[in-house]
Write an enzyme that holds these catalytic residues in place. Sequence first.
Site, PDB file in Angstrom:
ATOM      1  N   SER A   1       0.817  -1.215   0.000  1.00 61.83           N
ATOM      2  CA  SER A   1       0.000   0.000   0.000  1.00 61.83           C
ATOM      3  C   SER A   1       0.853   1.268   0.000  1.00 61.83           C
ATOM      4  O   SER A   1       1.588   1.525  -0.933  1.00 61.83           O
ATOM      5  CB  SER A   1      -0.951  -0.034   1.197  1.00 61.83           C
ATOM      6  OG  SER A   1      -1.867   1.019   1.172  1.00 61.83           O
TER       7      SER A   1
ATOM      8  N   ASP B   1      -1.508   1.591  -3.601  1.00 64.17           N
ATOM      9  CA  ASP B   1      -2.292   0.506  -4.192  1.00 64.17           C
ATOM     10  C   ASP B   1      -3.723   0.936  -4.494  1.00 64.17           C
ATOM     11  O   ASP B   1      -4.580   0.115  -4.795  1.00 64.17           O
ATOM     12  CB  ASP B   1      -2.286  -0.737  -3.289  1.00 64.17           C
ATOM     13  CG  ASP B   1      -3.009  -0.516  -1.962  1.00 64.17           C
ATOM     14  OD1 ASP B   1      -3.135   0.652  -1.535  1.00 64.17           O
ATOM     15  OD2 ASP B   1      -3.449  -1.512  -1.346  1.00 64.17           O
TER      16      ASP B   1
ATOM     17  N   ARG C   1       0.061   5.372  21.071  1.00 66.09           N
ATOM     18  CA  ARG C   1      -0.285   6.506  20.205  1.00 66.09           C
ATOM     19  C   ARG C   1      -1.172   7.487  20.970  1.00 66.09           C
ATOM     20  O   ARG C   1      -2.122   7.078  21.645  1.00 66.09           O
ATOM     21  CB  ARG C   1      -0.973   6.018  18.937  1.00 66.09           C
ATOM     22  CG  ARG C   1      -0.096   5.041  18.147  1.00 66.09           C
ATOM     23  CD  ARG C   1      -0.648   4.753  16.763  1.00 66.09           C
ATOM     24  NE  ARG C   1       0.164   3.741  16.077  1.00 66.09           N
ATOM     25  CZ  ARG C   1       1.307   3.980  15.461  1.00 66.09           C
ATOM     26  NH1 ARG C   1       1.783   5.218  15.421  1.00 66.09           N
ATOM     27  NH2 ARG C   1       1.977   3.011  14.862  1.00 66.09           N
TER      28      ARG C   1
END
Length: 562
Positions: free
Chosen positions: A68, A287, A531
């Site tokens: 990707s 992609d 995160r």
Amino acid sequence: MKEEQRSLLLSSSSCFSPPQGVRLSYGTSGFRADAALLQSTVYRVGILAALRALNMESSVTGIMITASHNKVTDNGVKIADPSGGMLSQDWEPFADALANAPTPQHLLQLITEFVKKERIPLEGARPATILLGRDTRPSGESLLEAAKQGINSILGVAAIDMGIVTTPELHWMVRARNKGLKAHELDYFEQLASSFRCLIDLIPSEGRMSERDLTVVVDGANGVGGEKLEVLKTTLDNLFIEVRNSGKDEGVLNEGVGADFVQKEKVVPHGFGSQDIGLRCASLDGDADRLVYFCVPSSQGCSNIELVDGDKILSLFAIFIKEQLHTLSKEIGENTGSNYQPRLGVVQTAYANGASTDFLKKLELEVIFTPTGVKYLHEKAAEFDIGIYFEANGHGTILFSESFLRWLEARHKELSSVSKGSEQETAALRLLAVSKLINQAVGDALSGLLLVEAILQHMGWSIHRWSELYLDLPSRQLKVNVVDRTAVVTANAETIVVRPPGIQEAINTETAKYPQGRSFIRPSGTEDVIRVYAEASTQEAADSLANSVAILVDKFLGSGSF
């Protein structure tokens, strides 16, 4: 398992030893790593896809070899389930075990036990086919051969190489094959082009736009999407597409280009500049399953673009579909109304900008949150008659339930017989066209681009009018290295920390200090990192809140790295 099958698996797997000291995990992106590490994994995914096809009544699955938006030296592999969607989450633990089995004997034992447990018919008991696709990465061809070796090690399963395709194309092909439809690339292009043409033809003539307004300049990320868009655009009327970074020149895949770069960095990609001021621009990822729009800044010295991300794509789609449903519900005469009220919902993650969620709720739409990951969004969207999901990064789609589409077909047939040409019949036609244009298997940048362009023409909107639907709240994302990411356990679609105790209360105290403050933390799925996401009324406040929460994470989890 018969001896022939056992011998075939042992002999073929002996040629694909797993890399030492590397443990891979199957996630939303499948397996992804440096391409040099993936031969054994891709071989084993070939086996996995074959077993999955044999286990399902639908006999076609797919394997897509892509990384990707990752750098060109990376690659990856993922399975398209018979529905055209992602591999069932129930099979992910087996995928992990298969990829990390240390020897051919361990691999054979795993397969033998799993086949028995799932009652998978082997030895050619039923025909099965695997469609194979890859993107433009140099490592793709050799990895494709490894996948074929894995598929061929299961008796009675055939592999069909679909060539270089976008990820959404491969998923679309699997879905189409299992529905008994034509499933080649030209069929995919024809469905997109004809559905787009239908939506354009249904725009009132007084709403038609000028040629400049019909132009979109697309950054192809030097990947497969740019290559395919060059072909697709030749089949389109009423839309002028200029493709840059198509992969034909010297550009490097995903390097300074692509949807991920544009969305995260908020700067123009390579090949765009002052000549594009005032034009509508878009970026695909490597992609072609992500899409974002942007405008080149008009102020000299201003590098930040005007970004129109996945949240605003979702909002545009929701407005249009809600409008068509409202029109469709209007009474047009005795015995021609319908009491059926389709359930329309939108699905987001906690990373969706708070301003977008407020906007959608003001439209009186049902908004649902899921954990981060397309597989969760897709699953929840499927619970609606019409479910729309998008991540801010530009990955998303619209799902139409089979029962709703049957009702819509019947409703259109009824309307065309009693009030042909009415606004209600036109609304039904538009919804049917959207259901064919959008890729219901996965997020698809090419089909998404065409749907955006058709709706903007329908609305008569510029990209600036679209961008001004709402003003994003400033945000900041950080990551904090920790010793053990599993120490953080979340709930409520990852917006609340359950463990360690006390940290959520501390985050709440910090967040309350900032106007329009919102912050949450979540463990990374692949590395020992937590995160941090924060929003507030100003960028300075969002940065400050994110830093304060990052310090809290460091304090509670004791890595001393922040």
